[in-house]
Design a protein around this motif. Structure first.
Motif, PDB file in Angstrom:
ATOM      1  N   VAL A  56       0.840  -1.203   0.000  1.00 33.79           N
ATOM      2  CA  VAL A  56       0.000   0.000   0.000  1.00 33.79           C
ATOM      3  C   VAL A  56       0.876   1.256   0.000  1.00 33.79           C
ATOM      4  O   VAL A  56       0.642   2.196  -0.768  1.00 33.79           O
ATOM      5  N   GLU A  57       1.898   1.268   0.842  1.00 38.72           N
ATOM      6  CA  GLU A  57       2.777   2.436   0.929  1.00 38.72           C
ATOM      7  C   GLU A  57       3.535   2.674  -0.373  1.00 38.72           C
ATOM      8  O   GLU A  57       3.659   3.813  -0.835  1.00 38.72           O
ATOM      9  N   VAL A  58       4.042   1.614  -0.980  1.00 39.75           N
ATOM     10  CA  VAL A  58       4.761   1.759  -2.257  1.00 39.75           C
ATOM     11  C   VAL A  58       3.823   2.317  -3.317  1.00 39.75           C
ATOM     12  O   VAL A  58       4.153   3.283  -4.015  1.00 39.75           O
ATOM     13  N   GLU A  59       2.645   1.728  -3.448  1.00 40.86           N
ATOM     14  CA  GLU A  59       1.700   2.165  -4.477  1.00 40.86           C
ATOM     15  C   GLU A  59       1.206   3.587  -4.234  1.00 40.86           C
ATOM     16  O   GLU A  59       0.852   4.291  -5.177  1.00 40.86           O
ATOM     17  N   ASN A  60       1.204   4.028  -2.989  1.00 39.39           N
ATOM     18  CA  ASN A  60       0.792   5.399  -2.676  1.00 39.39           C
ATOM     19  C   ASN A  60       1.949   6.388  -2.774  1.00 39.39           C
ATOM     20  O   ASN A  60       1.776   7.578  -2.532  1.00 39.39           O
ATOM     21  N   GLY A  61       3.133   5.891  -3.131  1.00 39.20           N
ATOM     22  CA  GLY A  61       4.271   6.783  -3.364  1.00 39.20           C
ATOM     23  C   GLY A  61       4.972   7.261  -2.112  1.00 39.20           C
ATOM     24  O   GLY A  61       5.617   8.310  -2.128  1.00 39.20           O
ATOM     25  N   LYS A  62       4.879   6.503  -1.031  1.00 34.24           N
ATOM     26  CA  LYS A  62       5.580   6.907   0.191  1.00 34.24           C
ATOM     27  C   LYS A  62       7.078   6.977  -0.100  1.00 34.24           C
ATOM     28  O   LYS A  62       7.681   5.991  -0.519  1.00 34.24           O
ATOM     29  N   THR A  64       9.698   7.113   1.789  1.00 32.92           N
ATOM     30  CA  THR A  64      10.669   6.576   2.741  1.00 32.92           C
ATOM     31  C   THR A  64      10.666   5.048   2.838  1.00 32.92           C
ATOM     32  O   THR A  64      11.217   4.496   3.782  1.00 32.92           O
ATOM     33  N   VAL A  65      10.075   4.360   1.863  1.00 35.51           N
ATOM     34  CA  VAL A  65      10.114   2.895   1.889  1.00 35.51           C
ATOM     35  C   VAL A  65      11.531   2.414   1.608  1.00 35.51           C
ATOM     36  O   VAL A  65      12.345   3.127   1.036  1.00 35.51           O
ATOM     37  N   GLN A  66      11.815   1.176   2.002  1.00 32.38           N
ATOM     38  CA  GLN A  66      13.155   0.618   1.826  1.00 32.38           C
ATOM     39  C   GLN A  66      13.437   0.349   0.355  1.00 32.38           C
ATOM     40  O   GLN A  66      12.692  -0.374  -0.314  1.00 32.38           O
ATOM     41  N   LEU A  67      14.524   0.921  -0.134  1.00 36.85           N
ATOM     42  CA  LEU A  67      14.871   0.822  -1.547  1.00 36.85           C
ATOM     43  C   LEU A  67      15.035  -0.622  -2.012  1.00 36.85           C
ATOM     44  O   LEU A  67      14.497  -1.002  -3.055  1.00 36.85           O
ATOM     45  N   GLN A  68      15.762  -1.448  -1.278  1.00 37.12           N
ATOM     46  CA  GLN A  68      15.990  -2.821  -1.729  1.00 37.12           C
ATOM     47  C   GLN A  68      14.680  -3.586  -1.834  1.00 37.12           C
ATOM     48  O   GLN A  68      14.477  -4.371  -2.755  1.00 37.12           O
ATOM     49  N   LYS A  69      13.756  -3.349  -0.914  1.00 38.23           N
ATOM     50  CA  LYS A  69      12.468  -4.030  -0.971  1.00 38.23           C
ATOM     51  C   LYS A  69      11.681  -3.586  -2.207  1.00 38.23           C
ATOM     52  O   LYS A  69      11.001  -4.387  -2.837  1.00 38.23           O
ATOM     53  N   VAL A  70      11.798  -2.322  -2.570  1.00 37.49           N
ATOM     54  CA  VAL A  70      11.129  -1.831  -3.781  1.00 37.49           C
ATOM     55  C   VAL A  70      11.765  -2.466  -5.016  1.00 37.49           C
ATOM     56  O   VAL A  70      11.065  -2.909  -5.931  1.00 37.49           O
ATOM     57  N   LEU A  71      13.083  -2.539  -5.051  1.00 33.39           N
ATOM     58  CA  LEU A  71      13.775  -3.166  -6.183  1.00 33.39           C
ATOM     59  C   LEU A  71      13.384  -4.635  -6.305  1.00 33.39           C
ATOM     60  O   LEU A  71      13.170  -5.140  -7.421  1.00 33.39           O
ATOM     61  N   ASP A  72      13.267  -5.316  -5.186  1.00 31.91           N
ATOM     62  CA  ASP A  72      12.833  -6.718  -5.203  1.00 31.91           C
ATOM     63  C   ASP A  72      11.409  -6.830  -5.746  1.00 31.91           C
ATOM     64  O   ASP A  72      11.100  -7.737  -6.525  1.00 31.91           O
ATOM     65  N   LEU A  73      10.552  -5.911  -5.356  1.00 29.21           N
ATOM     66  CA  LEU A  73       9.164  -5.899  -5.820  1.00 29.21           C
ATOM     67  C   LEU A  73       9.088  -5.645  -7.320  1.00 29.21           C
ATOM     68  O   LEU A  73       8.351  -6.318  -8.041  1.00 29.21           O
ATOM     69  N   VAL A  74       9.883  -4.703  -7.793  1.00 30.61           N
ATOM     70  CA  VAL A  74       9.939  -4.395  -9.223  1.00 30.61           C
ATOM     71  C   VAL A  74      10.347  -5.642 -10.009  1.00 30.61           C
ATOM     72  O   VAL A  74       9.728  -5.995 -11.017  1.00 30.61           O
ATOM     73  N   GLN A  75      11.365  -6.326  -9.541  1.00 34.98           N
ATOM     74  CA  GLN A  75      11.836  -7.545 -10.212  1.00 34.98           C
ATOM     75  C   GLN A  75      10.767  -8.629 -10.174  1.00 34.98           C
ATOM     76  O   GLN A  75      10.527  -9.310 -11.177  1.00 34.98           O
ATOM     77  N   LEU A  76      10.116  -8.797  -9.045  1.00 34.55           N
ATOM     78  CA  LEU A  76       9.063  -9.794  -8.910  1.00 34.55           C
ATOM     79  C   LEU A  76       7.937  -9.562  -9.913  1.00 34.55           C
ATOM     80  O   LEU A  76       7.361 -10.507 -10.443  1.00 34.55           O
ATOM     81  N   LEU A  77       7.653  -8.302 -10.203  1.00 35.99           N
ATOM     82  CA  LEU A  77       6.597  -7.953 -11.151  1.00 35.99           C
ATOM     83  C   LEU A  77       7.052  -8.032 -12.611  1.00 35.99           C
ATOM     84  O   LEU A  77       6.281  -7.726 -13.520  1.00 35.99           O
TER      85      LEU A  77
END
Length: 91
Positions: A56-62, A64-77
């Motif tokens: 929810v936080e990533v999709e809402n553009g927060k 301060t989310v953890q960069l590595q977790k976002v990169l992992d999510l991008v790869q997963l998608l």
């Protein structure tokens, strides 16, 4: 928020890339991709081994989310982030 595809060479068949200038833009790209894959936020959280709140936080553009977790999510998608020198933009 609707992002316009840019005709930038990106190594895939579509020939289009999305440019994200903010965490909100990246969040919108992630949300759109999740929906293309017919996944709920809860589905994606399970696949990413994260909490639903993170999705929810990533999709809402927060910002301060953890960069590595976002990169992992991008790869997963099935997406990738490419960093290169900025090009001039059309108005």
């Amino acid at each position: 928020m609707t992002l316009k595809p840019k005709n930038l060479p990106n190594g895939n068949d579509s020939g289009l890339a999305l440019v994200a200038d903010s965490s909100a833009d990246l969040g919108a790209i992630i949300r759109d991709r999740r929906k293309q894959l017919a996944l709920t936020q809860l589905d994606l959280a399970g696949l990413a081994n994260s909490g639903n709140r993170f999705i929810v936080e990533v999709e809402n553009g927060k910002p301060t989310v953890q960069l590595q977790k976002v990169l992992d999510l991008v790869q997963l998608l099935g997406l990738e982030i490419i960093v290169r020198a900025k090009t001039t933009r059309e108005p």
